[in-house]
Design an enzyme around this catalytic site. Structure first.
Site, PDB file in Angstrom:
ATOM      1  CG  HIS A 120      32.892  18.801 -13.063  1.00  0.00           C
ATOM      2  ND1 HIS A 120      32.422  18.680 -14.348  1.00  0.00           N
ATOM      3  CD2 HIS A 120      34.225  18.541 -13.120  1.00  0.00           C
ATOM      4  CE1 HIS A 120      33.429  18.354 -15.155  1.00  0.00           C
ATOM      5  NE2 HIS A 120      34.534  18.269 -14.429  1.00  0.00           N
ATOM      6  CG  HIS A 268      34.867  22.133 -16.770  1.00  0.00           C
ATOM      7  ND1 HIS A 268      35.460  22.268 -15.534  1.00  0.00           N
ATOM      8  CD2 HIS A 268      35.173  20.879 -17.182  1.00  0.00           C
ATOM      9  CE1 HIS A 268      36.104  21.176 -15.230  1.00  0.00           C
ATOM     10  NE2 HIS A 268      35.948  20.293 -16.209  1.00  0.00           N
ATOM     11  NE  ARG A 283      41.710  17.374 -15.727  1.00  0.00           N
ATOM     12  CZ  ARG A 283      40.725  17.017 -14.888  1.00  0.00           C
ATOM     13  NH1 ARG A 283      39.479  17.012 -15.293  1.00  0.00           N
ATOM     14  NH2 ARG A 283      40.997  16.682 -13.650  1.00  0.00           N
TER      15      ARG A 283
HETATM   16  C1  SIN Z   1      36.838  17.391 -17.846  1.00  0.00           C
HETATM   17  O1  SIN Z   1      38.008  17.624 -17.584  1.00  0.00           O
HETATM   18  O2  SIN Z   1      35.953  17.488 -17.011  1.00  0.00           O
HETATM   19  C2  SIN Z   1      36.484  17.011 -19.271  1.00  0.00           C
HETATM   20  C3  SIN Z   1      36.283  18.228 -20.082  1.00  0.00           C
HETATM   21  C4  SIN Z   1      36.138  17.920 -21.540  1.00  0.00           C
HETATM   22  O3  SIN Z   1      36.332  16.759 -21.949  1.00  0.00           O
HETATM   23  O4  SIN Z   1      35.851  18.847 -22.300  1.00  0.00           O
END
Ligand code: SIN
Length: 292
Positions: A120, A268, A283
Site C-alpha cells: 500500500h 511498502h 510513525r
Molecule cells: C506501515 O506504516 O504501514 C507499517 C510499516 C511497518 O510496520 O514496517
C-alpha cells in the site's frame, strides 16, 4: 510477458543517476533502484540547513531513506517530521496518549493483525494523501519484521508504452472502508465513514517531476469510466506488476532505526513473520497534496 525470461535484456533498464556528492551526510544505496542508508546525522538534535537540504535530496533520489542508532524522544520525532510539513492524523489507527500525530505500530503474540501487511501507499484514500511517513522502530523481534519498499517510478517506467497510454488520464477510487474494525483490539471504535477519494492512476511527483504508478491493493477499488470486469483485470495486472521484486528493497530493522519513505512514489509492505515475538514503534506522518 514472463517476469523471468525475455530476449531484450532486463525487464527494467534503470541507470542509477550520477548525483552531486554529499558532504553533511553519508548516503549508501541499498539497490540501484530504491533505498539508501543515511549516516552522520543525529535526528534528536537540530539539523543545519545544509544537512536538511541533503536529507531532502537523498529522499528525492532514493525514495526511502534509513537512519540507524537514533535516540529520539516522542517530541523530537514529531519535531523532525514537522521539518517536512504539517503532520497528518491517521483516520483510524491508535496514537500515543495526548499525541494524535504519533501513530502506534505494534504487534505481538496476541495481535489479530499487524500494520501494513499488504502492499500500500499510506492513507491513499485521503483527498490529500500523506507525502511521507517516518517510522521509528524501538522493539524488534529476534528475527524478521522487515519492511519491503517498492519504487512506483520504476513500476511506471517498466510498463509498456501501450499501457502507459491506456492509463494516461484514467482515475481510480481509493477507499478507506477497509479500516473498519481493524483497530478494535486497541479499543478503537469505528467512525461512521472513512475517507474516500478519486486519484489519477499515474501521478506526477511535485518535486522530481517524474511519473509514478498510483494504484495499490490496500486502497484502490476501481478505475473510473470503464466496466467493473475491465477495471478488475487491469488493477490485478498493475498490482502484480508493481510487486515485481525488481522494483524493491528490503529493510532489516534493528532497534532504534528510522525509515522515512515518500508515499508519492513508494509502496511498502511489512512482514509479519515474527510471531510470537513483539515489534513496536511509532510513525509520524507528514501531510501531502492532492495527487495530479
Ligand atoms: C506501515 O506504516 O504501514 C507499517 C510499516 C511497518 O510496520 O514496517
Amino acid at each position: 510477458m514472463s517476469l523471468f525470461r525475455g530476449n531484450n535484456g532486463p525487464r527494467i533498464k534503470h541507470l542509477a543517476e550520477e548525483t552531486a556528492p554529499y558532504d553533511a551526510i553519508t548516503v549508501e544505496k541499498l539497490t540501484p533502484v530504491i533505498g539508501a542508508e543515511i549516516g552522520g546525522v543525529d535526528l534528536s538534535r537540530p539539523l543545519g540547513n545544509h544537512a536538511m537540504e541533503e536529507i531532502h535530496r537523498a529522499l528525492a533520489e532514493n525514495l526511502v531513506i534509513f537512519f540507524r542508532d537514533q535516540h529520539m524522544s516522542p517530541d523530537q520525532h514529531l519535531a523532525f517530521g514537522r521539518l517536512f510539513g504539517d503532520l497528518h492524523i491517521h483516520p483510524a489507527a491508535p496514537s500515543a496518549p495526548q499525541m494524535p500525530e504519533m501513530m502506534i505500530i505494534h504487534a505481538d503474540k496476541d495481535s489479530p493483525r499487524a500494520n501494513g501487511e499488504g502492499w500500500h501507499s499510506d492513507v491513499s484514500c485521503d483527498a490529500e494523501p500523506p507525502m511521507g511517513s517516518i517510522l521509528y522502530i524501538k522493539t524488534c523481534p529476534p528475527l524478521g519484521g522487515d519492511t519491503l519498499f517498492a519504487s512506483m517510478y520504476a513500476a511506471y517506467e517498466a510498463l509498456s508504452d501501450r499501457m502507459k497510454q491506456y492509463l494516461a488520464g484514467l482515475t481510480a477510487i481509493h477507499d478507506g472502508e477497509g479500516y473498519r474494525g481493524q483497530y478494535a483490539n486497541f479499543g478503537i471504535q469505528d467512525k461512521e465513514t472513512y475517507p474516500r477519494a478519486e486519484h489519477p492512476t499515474i501521478r506526477t511527483h511535485p518535486v522530481t517531476g517524474k511519473k509514478a504508478l498510483y494504484v495499490n491493493r490496500g486502497f484502490t477499488r476501481r478505475i473510473v469510466g470503464i466496466s467493473a470486469d475491465e477495471s478488475d483485470g487491469i488493477l490485478r495486472y498493475l498490482y502484480d506488476h508493481a510487486e515485481n521484486p525488481l522494483f524493491q528493497c528490503r529493510f532489516r530493522w534493528r532497534e532504534n532505526s528510522v525509515a522515512f519513505w515518500d508515499n508519492r512514489c513508494v509502496q511498502h509492505r511489512a512482514m509479519w513473520d515474527y510471531w510470537p515475538h513483539a515489534r513496536s514503534g511509532f510513525r509520524v506522518t507528514v501531510k501531502g497534496d492532492r495527487p495530479v
